[in-house]
Design an enzyme around this catalytic site. Sequence first.
Site, PDB file in Angstrom:
ATOM      1  N   GLU A 160       0.792  -1.232   0.000  1.00 17.80           N
ATOM      2  CA  GLU A 160       0.000   0.000   0.000  1.00 17.80           C
ATOM      3  C   GLU A 160       0.825   1.284   0.000  1.00 17.80           C
ATOM      4  O   GLU A 160       0.847   2.028   0.988  1.00 17.80           O
ATOM      5  CB  GLU A 160      -0.945  -0.015   1.206  1.00 17.80           C
ATOM      6  CG  GLU A 160      -1.870  -1.222   1.230  1.00 17.80           C
ATOM      7  CD  GLU A 160      -2.901  -1.178   2.351  1.00 17.80           C
ATOM      8  OE1 GLU A 160      -2.700  -0.403   3.306  1.00 17.80           O
ATOM      9  OE2 GLU A 160      -3.897  -1.908   2.268  1.00 17.80           O
ATOM     10  N   GLU A 358      -5.851  -8.916   1.028  1.00 18.38           N
ATOM     11  CA  GLU A 358      -6.439  -8.616   2.344  1.00 18.38           C
ATOM     12  C   GLU A 358      -7.922  -8.373   2.177  1.00 18.38           C
ATOM     13  O   GLU A 358      -8.342  -7.642   1.281  1.00 18.38           O
ATOM     14  CB  GLU A 358      -5.847  -7.346   2.974  1.00 18.38           C
ATOM     15  CG  GLU A 358      -4.458  -7.501   3.524  1.00 18.38           C
ATOM     16  CD  GLU A 358      -3.920  -6.222   4.151  1.00 18.38           C
ATOM     17  OE1 GLU A 358      -4.699  -5.415   4.700  1.00 18.38           O
ATOM     18  OE2 GLU A 358      -2.692  -6.021   4.065  1.00 18.38           O
TER      19      GLU A 358
HETATM   20  C1  BG6 Z   1      -4.332  -2.639   5.620  1.00 23.73           C
HETATM   21  C2  BG6 Z   1      -2.944  -2.951   6.073  1.00 23.73           C
HETATM   22  O1  BG6 Z   1      -4.368  -1.390   5.054  1.00 23.73           O
HETATM   23  O2  BG6 Z   1      -5.309  -2.587   6.590  1.00 23.73           O
HETATM   24  C3  BG6 Z   1      -2.838  -3.800   7.331  1.00 23.73           C
HETATM   25  O3  BG6 Z   1      -2.186  -3.519   5.045  1.00 23.73           O
HETATM   26  C4  BG6 Z   1      -3.852  -3.299   8.342  1.00 23.73           C
HETATM   27  O4  BG6 Z   1      -1.530  -3.749   7.808  1.00 23.73           O
HETATM   28  C5  BG6 Z   1      -5.236  -3.423   7.727  1.00 23.73           C
HETATM   29  O5  BG6 Z   1      -3.793  -3.925   9.586  1.00 23.73           O
HETATM   30  C6  BG6 Z   1      -6.363  -2.995   8.656  1.00 23.73           C
HETATM   31  O6  BG6 Z   1      -6.138  -1.702   9.098  1.00 23.73           O
HETATM   32  P1  BG6 Z   1      -6.305  -1.330  10.620  1.00 23.73           P
HETATM   33  O7  BG6 Z   1      -5.818   0.064  10.764  1.00 23.73           O
HETATM   34  O8  BG6 Z   1      -7.756  -1.460  10.912  1.00 23.73           O
HETATM   35  O9  BG6 Z   1      -5.464  -2.329  11.352  1.00 23.73           O
END
Ligand code: BG6
Length: 459
Positions: A160, A358
């Site tokens: 990202e 993800e």
């Molecule tokens: C993504 C990242 O943007 O979102 C992760 O690659 C991150 O590292 C995930 O944990 C969720 O975001 P957050 O801030 O809710 O943990």
Amino acid sequence: MTSKENFRWGVSSSAFQIEGANKADGKGPSTLDKRKVRAGIADTSVAADFYHHWREDIQLLASLKVTSFRMSISWTRIFPTGTGSSNKAGVQFYDQVIDALLANNIEPVVTINHFDMPYALITQFNGWLSRKSVNAFANYAKFLFQHFGDRVKTWLTINEPLMVMYNPAFNGSHYQDDNRSTKANFLMLHHILLAEKNAIKLCHQLVVNGKIGPVSSFQNVYPASSHPEDVEAAMTAESILSYWALDVAVKGKYPEITYNRLRKLKLAPQVSPADQIIFQSAFPDFIAFNYYSSIRAEKYHTPTGFVIPFFDSPLFSIDMGPQRATKKWTAMEADPVGMGIAARKLYERYHLPLIITENGYADTEVPSTDSIVQDDKRIEYLSKHIAICEQLIEEGVPLWGYFIWSFMDSLSGREGFSKRYGLVYVNRTDTDLRDLKRTPKKSFYWYRDQIRDWRAKYD
Ligand code: BG6
């Protein structure tokens, strides 16, 4: 490779969010280790303590029957100061993890850098703000390909880039207290994209049968209304938030109209002839993207004060409208159809295979009396998104895999352990380490069965 038979069923993680042991065995500090977290929130010192629990965690992965595990390598475990000599103990740690994954028939999918920049490079030359970061990254990536490339065949470049460019805790501007400008942010991103190109080129040169791709935090943007000015603003927002970096990765150039608009505002970086050569020097094998929900944009008006800094732009305004969620941990409502739209946009623009690296659901969780977290809402969220994957494949999109964020509860952005995404519960809180015991949640068993059923249908 593109069909249901070879589909990657995975779970995701990143080094600073799970490993802990942030000073162990010669590891150097990263920006994330140095970040001052709010009182009462966990830091990187223990996290989920994967560093000491990896054997047991890999056994859990094996019982989950995933085909693949997405992990990242901590740059400062390998090079404690970002460059120089490698740290044997750090290299050995990842050797053991990778070998154990392979011994359990789990493919390691490795992100070269997931947010954690060596702190020494911030003090030496301001990290990504300096062009020197491009060479430092190439040196690091080259080492990884030479050392692990015999076993790791699927690589992800820099997680990202947009997040890195805008988050002071990741890119290090936090420590300079210099209130870095948007122009500087775009320069950092330019260096990240040059670094990414070099990594793609090196992977193709050094890793036999290696495949590599960028990881986008793809923002699927809807116009807030059918008013032409809102429609235009949504196009611009998507172009800046998603295509700016991906066009460089896949086409070797910034999107022209957006580039010219940002140049007029004196925000766009200069692209020198040498940069152009680097931009055209290598191209990825696939696009990976992380997707949680979609957003809405409208014609620019005064900033809405959104917490996510890249949502503030002089060219559009983000207004979630009915998409805004009322839940504690998410700003936006779940939108599984939006994931399909995102994949369609990406495939029709780039014609490359896709991997969803993800997708996940955050909640505040405590085990119930039978010690199992009954995370039905997570199951509901995931099942709707998995149904979209099936539809995409059926409609001809070469989707190479789907990875849930995350394998186990881990450090979340700014919220430590109170916000949990894992399929496995880790027994600790932000302030009490307890025994760090791992207990699969209801969603763990549900995902295992999904994988089993899918394979029974298509293998
Ligand atoms: C993504 C990242 O943007 O979102 C992760 O690659 C991150 O590292 C995930 O944990 C969720 O975001 P957050 O801030 O809710 O943990």
